[in-house]
Design a protein around this motif. Structure first.
Motif, mmCIF file in Angstrom:
data_model
loop_
_atom_site.group_PDB
_atom_site.id
_atom_site.type_symbol
_atom_site.label_atom_id
_atom_site.label_comp_id
_atom_site.label_asym_id
_atom_site.label_seq_id
_atom_site.Cartn_x
_atom_site.Cartn_y
_atom_site.Cartn_z
ATOM 1 N N UNK A 124 0.828 -1.212 0.000
ATOM 2 C CA UNK A 124 0.000 0.000 0.000
ATOM 3 C C UNK A 124 0.858 1.257 0.000
ATOM 4 N N UNK A 125 0.376 2.290 -0.681
ATOM 5 C CA UNK A 125 1.082 3.562 -0.747
ATOM 6 C C UNK A 125 0.803 4.416 0.474
ATOM 7 N N UNK A 126 1.366 5.622 0.468
ATOM 8 C CA UNK A 126 1.218 6.547 1.593
ATOM 9 C C UNK A 126 -0.223 7.030 1.735
ATOM 10 N N UNK A 127 -0.903 7.280 0.602
ATOM 11 C CA UNK A 127 -2.279 7.759 0.609
ATOM 12 C C UNK A 127 -3.220 6.624 0.233
ATOM 13 N N UNK A 128 -4.471 6.744 0.667
ATOM 14 C CA UNK A 128 -5.463 5.734 0.313
ATOM 15 C C UNK A 128 -6.012 5.927 -1.088
ATOM 16 N N UNK A 129 -5.920 7.133 -1.633
ATOM 17 C CA UNK A 129 -6.445 7.372 -2.973
ATOM 18 C C UNK A 129 -7.939 7.571 -3.003
ATOM 19 N N UNK A 130 -8.547 7.956 -1.893
ATOM 20 C CA UNK A 130 -10.003 8.147 -1.832
ATOM 21 C C UNK A 130 -10.333 9.605 -2.110
ATOM 22 N N UNK A 131 -11.381 9.828 -2.903
ATOM 23 C CA UNK A 131 -11.840 11.175 -3.215
ATOM 24 C C UNK A 131 -13.349 11.257 -3.126
ATOM 25 N N UNK A 132 -13.843 12.476 -2.947
ATOM 26 C CA UNK A 132 -15.280 12.762 -2.920
ATOM 27 C C UNK A 132 -15.518 13.943 -3.842
ATOM 28 N N UNK A 133 -16.534 13.846 -4.678
ATOM 29 C CA UNK A 133 -16.848 14.911 -5.628
ATOM 30 C C UNK A 133 -18.284 15.362 -5.419
#
Length: 189
Positions: free
Chosen positions: A119-128
Motif C-alpha cells: 500500500x502507498x502513503x495515501x489511500x487514494x479516496x476522493x469525494x466529488x
C-alpha cells in the motif's frame, strides 16, 4: 472509458480501486448554458481536469484544479451546451503521478501479482460534489441574471491574454474588444 456523472449527486471513488487504472473519468452533458460547480475533496495530491469534446477526440481542456492532500478545490464555470469530460487523478503542481499508487485490487481476468503490492502513503479516496446551477445568459459574466455594464466591467478587468477565462467569449485566447462587443450585443438580456 467514461462513467456517467449526474450533476447534483455526490460521488465517492478511489483512483486505486476496481482494477488497474490511473485516473477516474466521467462524462456529463450540459443541455443549456449553465453554471456548474465541481468540488473535489481528496486524501491525496489530486488533479481534476474539465474538458470538452467527443470521446474519440479531440478533447479541449477547459480548466484544471489541483487539490493538496487532505484538502479540496473547486471548478466554477459557466458551460455552454455540450458533452463534458472530467478526470480525477493523482498529481502535484509540477507533474502527474500516473503510477503514484499501487493497485491493491486484482484486475478482473488476471492472476494476482506476486508479490502482492505494498500500500502507498495515501489511500487514494476522493469525494466529488458536482452541482448544476441556474441557466446563464451569454455575456452574463457576473451571473446576476442580466447582461449590463457590470459584465462589461468584468471583461475590461480581464483584458489581455487569458487561459480559458470566462470573459473570452469568442474563444480566441484573449479578452479584447471583440468580447466587449459580444457583451454589448447581448445587453439587456
Amino acid at each position: 472509458m467514461h462513467d456517467a456523472l449526474a450533476l447534483g449527486v455526490p460521488v465517492k471513488g478511489s483512483v486505486t480501486g476496481d482494477g488497474a487504472r490511473d485516473v477516474d473519468a466521467f462524462i456529463f452533458p450540459v443541455e443549456e448554458r449553465r453554471s456548474v460547480r465541481l468540488e473535489l475533496h481528496a486524501d491525496f495530491p489530486a488533479q481534476m481536469v474539465l474538458a470538452l469534446g467527443p470521446c474519440e477526440g479531440p478533447l479541449d481542456t477547459i480548466v484544471e484544479a489541483l487539490v493538496p492532500p487532505g484538502s479540496s478545490a473547486a471548478i466554477d464555470r459557466v458551460l455552454d451546451p455540450g458533452d463534458y469530460r472530467l478526470t480525477i487523478g493523482m498529481a502535484v503542481a509540477t507533474r502527474t503521478l500516473r503510477n503514484g499508487q499501487p493497485c491493491l485490487e486484482v484486475e478482473p481476468g488476471t492472476e494476482p501479482p506476486d508479490p502482492a503490492p505494498v500500500p502507498g502513503h495515501f489511500q487514494g479516496i476522493w469525494w466529488l460534489q458536482p452541482d448544476l446551477g441556474a441557466p446563464v445568459a451569454f455575456g452574463d459574466l457576473d451571473r446576476d441574471g442580466r447582461v449590463d455594464f457590470g459584465d462589461v466591467s468584468l471583461a475590461l478587468l480581464e483584458f489581455g491574454p487569458c487561459n480559458a477565462c470566462e470573459a473570452d467569449l469568442d474563444l480566441n485566447g484573449v479578452v479584447d474588444f471583440g468580447d466587449v462587443a459580444l457583451i454589448l450585443l447581448s445587453f439587456g438580456g
